[in-house]
Design a protein around this motif. Structure first.
Motif, short mmCIF file in Angstrom:
data_model
loop_
_atom_site.label_atom_id
_atom_site.label_comp_id
_atom_site.label_asym_id
_atom_site.label_seq_id
_atom_site.Cartn_x
_atom_site.Cartn_y
_atom_site.Cartn_z
N ILE A 1 0.68 -1.16 -0.14
CA ILE A 1 -0.01 -0.17 -0.10
C ILE A 1 0.90 1.34 0.00
O ILE A 1 0.58 2.13 -0.83
CB ILE A 1 -1.01 0.10 1.29
CG1 ILE A 1 -1.92 -1.06 1.17
CG2 ILE A 1 -1.64 1.31 1.41
CD1 ILE A 1 -2.82 -1.37 2.34
N TYR A 2 2.06 1.09 0.79
CA TYR A 2 2.78 2.43 1.04
C TYR A 2 3.52 2.72 -0.38
O TYR A 2 3.54 3.84 -0.92
CB TYR A 2 3.90 2.16 2.10
CG TYR A 2 5.12 3.04 1.83
CD1 TYR A 2 5.17 4.24 2.49
CD2 TYR A 2 6.13 2.37 1.36
CE1 TYR A 2 6.32 5.15 2.29
CE2 TYR A 2 7.45 3.20 1.24
CZ TYR A 2 7.59 4.44 1.91
OH TYR A 2 8.36 5.33 1.81
N ARG B 1 10.68 -1.35 -0.47
CA ARG B 1 9.67 -2.03 0.40
C ARG B 1 10.25 -2.67 1.64
O ARG B 1 9.75 -2.40 2.71
CB ARG B 1 8.88 -2.99 -0.31
CG ARG B 1 7.69 -3.51 0.25
CD ARG B 1 6.99 -4.30 -0.45
NE ARG B 1 6.58 -3.87 -1.67
CZ ARG B 1 5.53 -4.39 -2.51
NH1 ARG B 1 5.10 -5.64 -2.42
NH2 ARG B 1 5.09 -3.66 -3.75
N GLY B 2 11.36 -3.30 1.50
CA GLY B 2 12.13 -4.11 2.50
C GLY B 2 12.52 -3.11 3.69
O GLY B 2 12.13 -3.34 4.67
N ASP B 3 13.18 -1.99 3.01
CA ASP B 3 13.47 -1.14 3.94
C ASP B 3 12.41 -0.46 4.80
O ASP B 3 12.35 -0.04 6.13
CB ASP B 3 14.54 0.16 3.56
CG ASP B 3 15.87 -0.55 2.88
OD1 ASP B 3 16.37 -1.52 3.27
OD2 ASP B 3 16.33 0.02 1.94
N PHE B 4 11.34 -0.21 4.06
CA PHE B 4 10.28 0.43 4.66
C PHE B 4 9.58 -0.29 5.80
O PHE B 4 9.59 0.01 6.91
CB PHE B 4 9.28 0.72 3.75
CG PHE B 4 7.76 0.99 4.47
CD1 PHE B 4 7.54 2.20 4.87
CD2 PHE B 4 6.72 0.09 4.52
CE1 PHE B 4 5.99 2.62 5.39
CE2 PHE B 4 5.37 0.12 4.63
CZ PHE B 4 5.35 1.53 5.42
N PRO C 1 6.84 10.90 10.41
CA PRO C 1 6.32 10.20 9.22
C PRO C 1 7.46 9.34 8.56
O PRO C 1 8.63 9.89 8.71
CB PRO C 1 5.89 11.22 8.40
CG PRO C 1 6.26 12.39 8.96
CD PRO C 1 6.70 12.34 10.55
N ILE C 2 7.40 8.16 8.03
CA ILE C 2 8.27 7.79 7.05
C ILE C 2 7.91 8.27 5.72
O ILE C 2 6.70 8.02 5.08
CB ILE C 2 8.02 6.23 7.23
CG1 ILE C 2 7.94 5.79 8.65
CG2 ILE C 2 9.08 5.41 6.28
CD1 ILE C 2 7.91 4.17 8.77
N ARG C 3 8.82 8.99 5.32
CA ARG C 3 8.46 9.70 3.81
C ARG C 3 8.64 8.75 2.68
O ARG C 3 9.14 7.49 2.86
CB ARG C 3 9.77 10.53 3.67
CG ARG C 3 9.81 11.76 4.69
CD ARG C 3 8.50 12.51 4.72
NE ARG C 3 8.67 13.71 5.74
CZ ARG C 3 7.95 14.47 6.11
NH1 ARG C 3 6.19 14.10 5.65
NH2 ARG C 3 7.82 15.38 6.85
#
Length: 246
Positions: free
Chosen positions: A171-172, A216-219, A209-211
């Motif tokens: 989703i992100y 994806r893995g790092d997020f 917030p996470i910009r």
């Protein structure tokens, strides 16, 4: 004796809470049926009533920390009980949830959920559902607001480890929006199951917030570290012992 009294007060609180839900739901239903604003107003009033009555009846205070987002973001939240839903929705201007599709058919509640922009998801078809949701957002078919997701997919009791599902990363990445993590300790005072509600201070904390733009893995690694670390700190503040109970 003290425990028995708290249990009885908790039962009273739960009964009046669902009674308030029914009264507000029916009272606002004609407006909510045709107006997102009407549906959201009813939901906001219910959240305010739950927070106020919890303090009055069972001695459970609530607090929002951090900066609640107001723009188009994804909120990825720790989910421990119904109370964190109440606190997050009350803190943001236009919250909307990803919900199980079967809840659509719940009388009144399902209509309210759809009117505030909640997105039904089929169990076992999450990949297709996420793709449809992303397409709807891209076409402007969904109400603007803050999309609230639960990365672990369900309520998780304090101190219990459960992996984070990759859907939140999908989703992100697909929406291209910042993600605001949210931590909580509400499960210490308002558990997933049972009647007893404990006295104390239940907190939901919005984290930095996470910009957008992370791999994806790092997020996923960052999201889990941020939420779990902050939630553990809130649990410690609440006096929760991982080897026992508060």
């Amino acid at each position: 004796m003290k425990h028995a009294l708290q249990w009885l007060l908790s039962l009273l609180f739960i009964v009046q809470m669902y009674l308030a839900m029914a009264v507000l739901g029916l009272l606002f239903f004609p407006w909510a049926l045709f107006s997102t604003r009407g549906a959201r107003t009813a939901c906001k009033l219910f959240c305010a009533w739950v927070r106020t009555s919890a303090r009055w009846i069972v001695g459970l205070r609530t607090e929002i920390r951090g900066t609640p987002p107001t723009g188009e973001v994804v909120i990825a939240a720790k989910h421990q009980s119904f109370l964190d839903i109440i606190l997050i929705f009350s803190a943001v201007p236009a919250g909307k949830f990803i919900m199980k599709r079967e809840l659509m058919w719940t009388p009144i509640l399902g209509q309210y959920a759809l009117r505030i922009g909640c997105i039904p998801v089929d169990r076992g078809k999450r990949s297709a559902a996420v793709k449809k949701m992303i397409a709807d957002v891209a076409k402007g078919a969904q109400e603007p607001g803050q999309l609230i997701i639960y990365p672990q997919g369900t309520r998780v009791a304090p101190g219990v480890h459960m992996p984070y599902k990759i859907g939140s990363g999908a989703i992100y990445a697909a929406l291209g929006q910042d993600c605001v993590p949210a931590a909580t300790n509400v499960g210490v005072f308002w558990p997933r199951h049972g009647i007893l509600r404990k006295r104390g201070l239940a907190v939901v904390e919005f984290l930095p917030p996470i910009r957008t733009g992370m791999e994806r893995g790092d997020f996923m690694a960052r999201l889990e570290a941020d939420i779990e670390g902050a939630s553990d700190a809130l649990l410690s503040e609440a006096g929760f012992d991982r080897d026992g109970l508060r």
